[in-house]
Write an enzyme that holds these catalytic residues in place. Structure first.
Site, PDB file in Angstrom:
ATOM      1  N   ASP A  44      48.393 -11.025  -2.372  1.00 11.74           N
ATOM      2  CA  ASP A  44      49.571 -10.327  -2.897  1.00 11.74           C
ATOM      3  C   ASP A  44      49.577  -8.875  -2.445  1.00 11.74           C
ATOM      4  O   ASP A  44      48.819  -8.049  -2.952  1.00 11.74           O
ATOM      5  CB  ASP A  44      49.556 -10.361  -4.430  1.00 11.74           C
ATOM      6  CG  ASP A  44      50.800  -9.701  -5.009  1.00 11.74           C
ATOM      7  OD1 ASP A  44      51.869 -10.339  -5.003  1.00 11.74           O
ATOM      8  OD2 ASP A  44      50.712  -8.520  -5.424  1.00 11.74           O
ATOM      9  N   TYR A  49      52.166  -0.760  -1.056  1.00 15.50           N
ATOM     10  CA  TYR A  49      50.696  -0.684  -1.079  1.00 15.50           C
ATOM     11  C   TYR A  49      50.145  -0.173   0.260  1.00 15.50           C
ATOM     12  O   TYR A  49      48.974   0.156   0.361  1.00 15.50           O
ATOM     13  CB  TYR A  49      50.058  -2.056  -1.386  1.00 15.50           C
ATOM     14  CG  TYR A  49      50.485  -2.725  -2.671  1.00 15.50           C
ATOM     15  CD1 TYR A  49      51.230  -2.055  -3.637  1.00 15.50           C
ATOM     16  CD2 TYR A  49      50.145  -4.048  -2.932  1.00 15.50           C
ATOM     17  CE1 TYR A  49      51.633  -2.690  -4.806  1.00 15.50           C
ATOM     18  CE2 TYR A  49      50.539  -4.683  -4.107  1.00 15.50           C
ATOM     19  CZ  TYR A  49      51.300  -3.997  -5.031  1.00 15.50           C
ATOM     20  OH  TYR A  49      51.692  -4.638  -6.185  1.00 15.50           O
ATOM     21  N   LYS A  74      56.508  -7.421  -0.846  1.00 15.79           N
ATOM     22  CA  LYS A  74      57.604  -7.026  -1.752  1.00 15.79           C
ATOM     23  C   LYS A  74      58.469  -5.940  -1.136  1.00 15.79           C
ATOM     24  O   LYS A  74      57.962  -5.055  -0.430  1.00 15.79           O
ATOM     25  CB  LYS A  74      57.032  -6.515  -3.086  1.00 15.79           C
ATOM     26  CG  LYS A  74      55.961  -7.406  -3.681  1.00 15.79           C
ATOM     27  CD  LYS A  74      55.515  -6.957  -5.048  1.00 15.79           C
ATOM     28  CE  LYS A  74      54.279  -7.724  -5.502  1.00 15.79           C
ATOM     29  NZ  LYS A  74      53.000  -7.145  -5.046  1.00 15.79           N
ATOM     30  N   HIS A 107      60.613  -5.835  -5.711  1.00 20.10           N
ATOM     31  CA  HIS A 107      59.487  -5.276  -6.471  1.00 20.10           C
ATOM     32  C   HIS A 107      59.904  -4.841  -7.889  1.00 20.10           C
ATOM     33  O   HIS A 107      59.188  -5.086  -8.850  1.00 20.10           O
ATOM     34  CB  HIS A 107      58.908  -4.094  -5.689  1.00 20.10           C
ATOM     35  CG  HIS A 107      57.464  -3.813  -5.964  1.00 20.10           C
ATOM     36  ND1 HIS A 107      56.600  -3.346  -5.000  1.00 20.10           N
ATOM     37  CD2 HIS A 107      56.727  -3.913  -7.090  1.00 20.10           C
ATOM     38  CE1 HIS A 107      55.395  -3.188  -5.530  1.00 20.10           C
ATOM     39  NE2 HIS A 107      55.454  -3.517  -6.802  1.00 20.10           N
TER      40      HIS A 107
HETATM   41  N1  LIG Z   1      54.615  -6.202  -9.093  1.00 25.05           N
HETATM   42  C1  LIG Z   1      54.135  -5.105  -9.625  1.00 25.05           C
HETATM   43  O1  LIG Z   1      54.881  -4.200 -10.047  1.00 25.05           O
HETATM   44  C2  LIG Z   1      52.660  -4.945  -9.723  1.00 25.05           C
HETATM   45  C3  LIG Z   1      52.105  -3.904 -10.489  1.00 25.05           C
HETATM   46  C4  LIG Z   1      50.728  -3.819 -10.568  1.00 25.05           C
HETATM   47  C5  LIG Z   1      49.915  -4.744  -9.912  1.00 25.05           C
HETATM   48  N2  LIG Z   1      50.485  -5.721  -9.152  1.00 25.05           N
HETATM   49  C6  LIG Z   1      49.654  -6.729  -8.431  1.00 25.05           C
HETATM   50  O2  LIG Z   1      48.692  -7.270  -9.340  1.00 25.05           O
HETATM   51  C7  LIG Z   1      47.389  -7.094  -8.789  1.00 25.05           C
HETATM   52  C8  LIG Z   1      46.364  -6.988  -9.885  1.00 25.05           C
HETATM   53  O3  LIG Z   1      46.652  -5.932 -10.787  1.00 25.05           O
HETATM   54  P1  LIG Z   1      45.837  -4.548 -10.793  1.00 25.05           P
HETATM   55  O4  LIG Z   1      45.430  -4.238  -9.414  1.00 25.05           O
HETATM   56  O5  LIG Z   1      46.656  -3.564 -11.542  1.00 25.05           O
HETATM   57  O6  LIG Z   1      44.566  -4.790 -11.694  1.00 25.05           O
HETATM   58  P2  LIG Z   1      43.652  -5.974 -12.251  1.00 25.05           P
HETATM   59  O7  LIG Z   1      43.469  -7.037 -11.241  1.00 25.05           O
HETATM   60  O8  LIG Z   1      44.130  -6.305 -13.615  1.00 25.05           O
HETATM   61  O9  LIG Z   1      42.298  -5.173 -12.438  1.00 25.05           O
HETATM   62  C9  LIG Z   1      41.646  -4.541 -11.361  1.00 25.05           C
HETATM   63  C10 LIG Z   1      40.497  -3.741 -11.943  1.00 25.05           C
HETATM   64  O10 LIG Z   1      39.544  -4.627 -12.523  1.00 25.05           O
HETATM   65  C11 LIG Z   1      38.269  -4.411 -11.932  1.00 25.05           C
HETATM   66  N3  LIG Z   1      37.650  -5.725 -11.747  1.00 25.05           N
HETATM   67  C12 LIG Z   1      38.047  -6.716 -10.910  1.00 25.05           C
HETATM   68  N4  LIG Z   1      37.235  -7.785 -11.008  1.00 25.05           N
HETATM   69  C13 LIG Z   1      36.302  -7.458 -11.927  1.00 25.05           C
HETATM   70  C14 LIG Z   1      35.196  -8.148 -12.456  1.00 25.05           C
HETATM   71  N5  LIG Z   1      34.875  -9.378 -12.068  1.00 25.05           N
HETATM   72  N6  LIG Z   1      34.425  -7.508 -13.401  1.00 25.05           N
HETATM   73  C15 LIG Z   1      34.736  -6.273 -13.803  1.00 25.05           C
HETATM   74  N7  LIG Z   1      35.780  -5.566 -13.332  1.00 25.05           N
HETATM   75  C16 LIG Z   1      36.558  -6.160 -12.402  1.00 25.05           C
HETATM   76  C17 LIG Z   1      38.528  -3.721 -10.622  1.00 25.05           C
HETATM   77  O11 LIG Z   1      37.459  -2.874 -10.318  1.00 25.05           O
HETATM   78  P3  LIG Z   1      36.663  -3.011  -8.904  1.00 25.05           P
HETATM   79  O12 LIG Z   1      37.695  -2.805  -7.823  1.00 25.05           O
HETATM   80  O13 LIG Z   1      35.665  -1.906  -9.000  1.00 25.05           O
HETATM   81  O14 LIG Z   1      36.046  -4.367  -8.897  1.00 25.05           O
HETATM   82  C18 LIG Z   1      39.786  -2.896 -10.926  1.00 25.05           C
HETATM   83  O15 LIG Z   1      39.441  -1.674 -11.564  1.00 25.05           O
HETATM   84  C19 LIG Z   1      47.561  -5.821  -7.952  1.00 25.05           C
HETATM   85  O16 LIG Z   1      46.477  -5.573  -7.105  1.00 25.05           O
HETATM   86  C20 LIG Z   1      48.870  -6.118  -7.266  1.00 25.05           C
HETATM   87  O17 LIG Z   1      48.677  -7.042  -6.216  1.00 25.05           O
HETATM   88  C21 LIG Z   1      51.838  -5.832  -9.061  1.00 25.05           C
END
Ligand SMILES: NC(=O)c1ccc[n+]([C@@H]2O[C@H](COP(=O)([O-])OP(=O)(O)OC[C@H]3O[C@@H](n4cnc5c(N)ncnc54)[C@H](OP(=O)(O)O)[C@@H]3O)[C@@H](O)[C@H]2O)c1
Length: 275
Positions: A44, A49, A74, A107
């Site tokens: 994704d 990004y 997106k 998006h």
């Molecule tokens: N459409 C939208 O508007 C929108 C908005 C936000 C996000 N997104 C998408 O959703 C994806 C995921 O959301 P997100 O990036 O906000 O955050 P997330 O996946 O909820 O969390 C990422 C965080 O969790 C930590 N983490 C990951 N695996 C872990 C594990 N096994 N144990 C402990 N900590 C862990 C990571 O740290 P480390 O990197 O240090 O492991 C990072 O700080 C994004 O990357 C993006 O692709 C879309």
């Protein structure tokens, strides 16, 4: 549990993919390469990004047949409108080094600008031309989805929204299910803001010999969500995919359900107007 689901537009997609927000383009190729080796088949990314080049390079270098990998990107907020959307789509394809996108999402709806219907019709056209395999949206409310479905031809395949144990979106999930729209959870782990430290998650994780992140990802899968956790660490990318050989029971699902605060952490789609 089967690792894929079939979207309403006919595309089979992985339930669990890799999120790419805040991953620098220079790191994207190696992290996506790690994920593909670990078994991920969904990635994704987004124009905003700024790592579509790294994603595309990793897919090309993987040796995995192109049609086995589902790449989502997106359309960014400054690209709403007919000419703008066509240009933005071509630019994404160029950066990805691909001749089609698997899933293309709007998006944000940006209701204050009110151009998402015009933009959606561009996605419909690109889909009809075979340049996008499935079209969807992100951050749309039930009201915005209703308006889009009333006024346009194709029902979105996906709505990607903020969704994690502290903000579970039960009503929106029900709405999606009633209209055949897949719910995809962004910030599924709470985006590194302490969610994984909640004692309930720790207790359930210990009972299964798993990590809190694995428990939360499994919770998403059992709810029927598509889920896209991000990590910048190869070991965690692998850990987050290792969730298909255990399951949470009803009591554990209920304990996680009780963590809902009803409060979003990210922007409100009704007022967000950035970019
Ligand atoms: N459409 C939208 O508007 C929108 C908005 C936000 C996000 N997104 C998408 O959703 C994806 C995921 O959301 P997100 O990036 O906000 O955050 P997330 O996946 O909820 O969390 C990422 C965080 O969790 C930590 N983490 C990951 N695996 C872990 C594990 N096994 N144990 C402990 N900590 C862990 C990571 O740290 P480390 O990197 O240090 O492991 C990072 O700080 C994004 O990357 C993006 O692709 C879309």
């Amino acid at each position: 549990m089967k690792p894929t689901v079939t979207l309403n537009q006919g595309l089979d997609v992985p339930r669990l993919g890799l999120g790419m927000w805040q991953i620098p383009d220079g790191d994207a190729e190696s992290l996506v390469g790690t994920a593909l080796e670990a078994g991920y088949r969904g990635i994704d990314t987004a124009t905003s990004y700024r790592n579509e080049r790294g994603v595309g390079a990793a897919v090309a270098a993987s040796g995995i047949p192109r049609d086995e990998i589902v790449v989502t990107t997106k359309l960014w907020n400054s690209d709403h409108g007919t000419d703008e959307a066509l240009r933005a789509f071509d630019a994404s394809l160029e950066r990805l080094g691909m001749d089609r996108v698997d899933i293309y999402l709007i998006h944000w709806p940006l209701p204050l600008r009110d151009r998402y219907l015009e933009t959606w019709r561009v996605l419909e056209k690109l889909h009809a031309e075979g340049r996008i395999r499935a079209i969807g949206v992100s951050n749309f409310t039930a009201g915005q989805l209703t308006r889009l479905m009333d006024r346009c031809d194709i029902v979105p395949a996906v709505n990607q929204v903020e969704l994690h144990p502290a903000f579970q979106q039960a009503q929106l999930r029900e709405f999606h299910a009633a209209h055949g729209i897949a719910t995809q959870a962004w910030s599924p782990l709470g985006s590194g803001q302490g969610l994984l430290d909640l004692p309930v998650l720790g207790e359930i994780a210990r009972a299964h010999g798993r990590s809190p992140a694995q428990v939360v990802i499994r919770w998403h899968l059992q709810l029927g969500n598509l889920v896209i956790p991000r990590s910048s660490a190869a070991a965690r990318i692998r850990e987050n995919f290792d969730v298909f050989d255990f399951s949470l029971d009803e009591h554990e699902m209920a304990r996680i359900a009780s963590l809902d605060t009803g409060q979003r952490r990210g922007p409100d789609p009704d007022t967000f107007d950035y970019g």
